[in-house]
Design a protein around this motif. Structure first.
Motif, PDB file in Angstrom:
ATOM      1  N   UNK A  71       0.829  -1.213   0.000  1.00 25.38           N
ATOM      2  CA  UNK A  71       0.000   0.000   0.000  1.00 25.38           C
ATOM      3  C   UNK A  71       0.863   1.263   0.000  1.00 25.38           C
ATOM      4  N   UNK A  72       1.891   1.271   0.830  1.00 23.98           N
ATOM      5  CA  UNK A  72       2.776   2.430   0.913  1.00 23.98           C
ATOM      6  C   UNK A  72       3.484   2.659  -0.423  1.00 23.98           C
ATOM      7  N   UNK A  73       4.061   1.603  -0.977  1.00 23.82           N
ATOM      8  CA  UNK A  73       4.854   1.741  -2.196  1.00 23.82           C
ATOM      9  C   UNK A  73       4.023   2.208  -3.373  1.00 23.82           C
ATOM     10  N   UNK A  74       2.797   1.702  -3.490  1.00 27.61           N
ATOM     11  CA  UNK A  74       1.961   2.084  -4.629  1.00 27.61           C
ATOM     12  C   UNK A  74       1.567   3.552  -4.595  1.00 27.61           C
ATOM     13  N   UNK A  75       1.612   4.185  -3.413  1.00 29.63           N
ATOM     14  CA  UNK A  75       1.208   5.583  -3.316  1.00 29.63           C
ATOM     15  C   UNK A  75       2.393   6.544  -3.249  1.00 29.63           C
ATOM     16  N   UNK A 124      -2.046   3.664   5.428  1.00 33.85           N
ATOM     17  CA  UNK A 124      -0.817   3.304   4.707  1.00 33.85           C
ATOM     18  C   UNK A 124      -0.725   4.016   3.359  1.00 33.85           C
ATOM     19  N   UNK A 125      -1.852   4.198   2.682  1.00 34.40           N
ATOM     20  CA  UNK A 125      -1.827   4.928   1.418  1.00 34.40           C
ATOM     21  C   UNK A 125      -1.385   6.375   1.627  1.00 34.40           C
ATOM     22  N   UNK A 126      -1.924   7.002   2.664  1.00 34.19           N
ATOM     23  CA  UNK A 126      -1.547   8.389   2.968  1.00 34.19           C
ATOM     24  C   UNK A 126      -0.069   8.470   3.346  1.00 34.19           C
ATOM     25  N   UNK A 127       0.396   7.482   4.101  1.00 29.36           N
ATOM     26  CA  UNK A 127       1.824   7.454   4.466  1.00 29.36           C
ATOM     27  C   UNK A 127       2.694   7.343   3.224  1.00 29.36           C
ATOM     28  N   UNK A 128       2.273   6.527   2.253  1.00 30.97           N
ATOM     29  CA  UNK A 128       3.036   6.401   1.014  1.00 30.97           C
ATOM     30  C   UNK A 128       3.088   7.700   0.240  1.00 30.97           C
ATOM     31  N   UNK A 129       1.946   8.403   0.144  1.00 33.00           N
ATOM     32  CA  UNK A 129       1.941   9.686  -0.546  1.00 33.00           C
ATOM     33  C   UNK A 129       2.829  10.708   0.130  1.00 33.00           C
ATOM     34  N   UNK A 130       2.803  10.742   1.471  1.00 30.87           N
ATOM     35  CA  UNK A 130       3.667  11.665   2.204  1.00 30.87           C
ATOM     36  C   UNK A 130       5.139  11.309   2.023  1.00 30.87           C
TER      37      UNK A 130
END
Length: 202
Positions: A71-75, A124-130
């Motif tokens: 999830x992190x990597x994709x964002x 996790x998505x928000x963490x990846x974008x940040x």
């Protein structure tokens, strides 16, 4: 008579960045909602909301570390593209934009009954974008005037690589989407972005 300019302005590549960002968003939506399968609408048994992050609850298992990392990597590219297209934004505005996009995807999963809508994914998505936005800020401090062209090349190459890898997955017999008719299995409520155990198509 007008005198032609000796050095006409060069295109800044913004149209390219917007175009590649659009391609990334389409691909991200396809991966999150349908895991590179032909788009479909699931059954009502796949409509589930998991409110408590990371731990089991609401009939769904806890989040596996591999799923959270995926999830992190994709964002991460989401944050990089926002850095390129809106470099003056503060981190909280980037976080709000990524969280809003993630929330829309989670809502779409619920409406289309494609899997569990999980608060873990939102986090996790928000963490990846940040993380992606943070990488852009670090690059800007190091590269200064060369930041935009260098990071544009990085994003373009990364998006093309993801496209190629997605094409390989689509052409392969591996399938990562939850089974459409497995209403009572835990796999049907697994994380909508990644699956721990890929299955082969029949």
């Amino acid at each position: 008579m007008s005198v032609p300019e000796k050095n006409p302005p060069r295109p800044d590549g913004r149209a390219l960045r917007i175009g590649m960002f659009a391609i990334y968003l389409v691909l991200l939506t396809w991966i999150v909602l349908w895991k590179l399968e032909v788009p479909y609408i699931g059954g009502g048994e796949l409509r589930l909301v998991k409110w408590v992050p990371f731990v089991p609850g609401s009939g769904a298992d806890g989040s596996a570390p591999l799923e959270a990392v995926a999830n992190v990597l994709f964002f991460v590219p989401f944050g990089l593209y926002l850095g390129l297209l809106a470099p003056s934004w503060r981190w909280w505005r980037t976080a709000a934009t990524v969280a809003g996009a993630s929330l829309l995807l989670e809502a779409a999963q619920y409406v289309l009954a494609l899997g569990s809508s999980d608060v873990t994914d939102l986090i996790t998505n928000t963490a990846g974008g940040l993380a992606g936005f943070g990488l852009f800020v670090l690059a800007r401090r190091r590269l200064r005037a060369r930041t935009v062209p260098v990071m544009t090349r990085v994003c373009v190459i990364g998006t093309v690589v993801i496209l190629l890898l997605s094409g390989i997955v689509v052409a392969s017999p591996l399938r990562y989407a939850p089974p459409r008719d497995a209403a009572s299995t835990s796999e049907a409520y697994g994380d909508p972005l990644a699956s721990s155990f890929p299955s082969r198509a029949a």
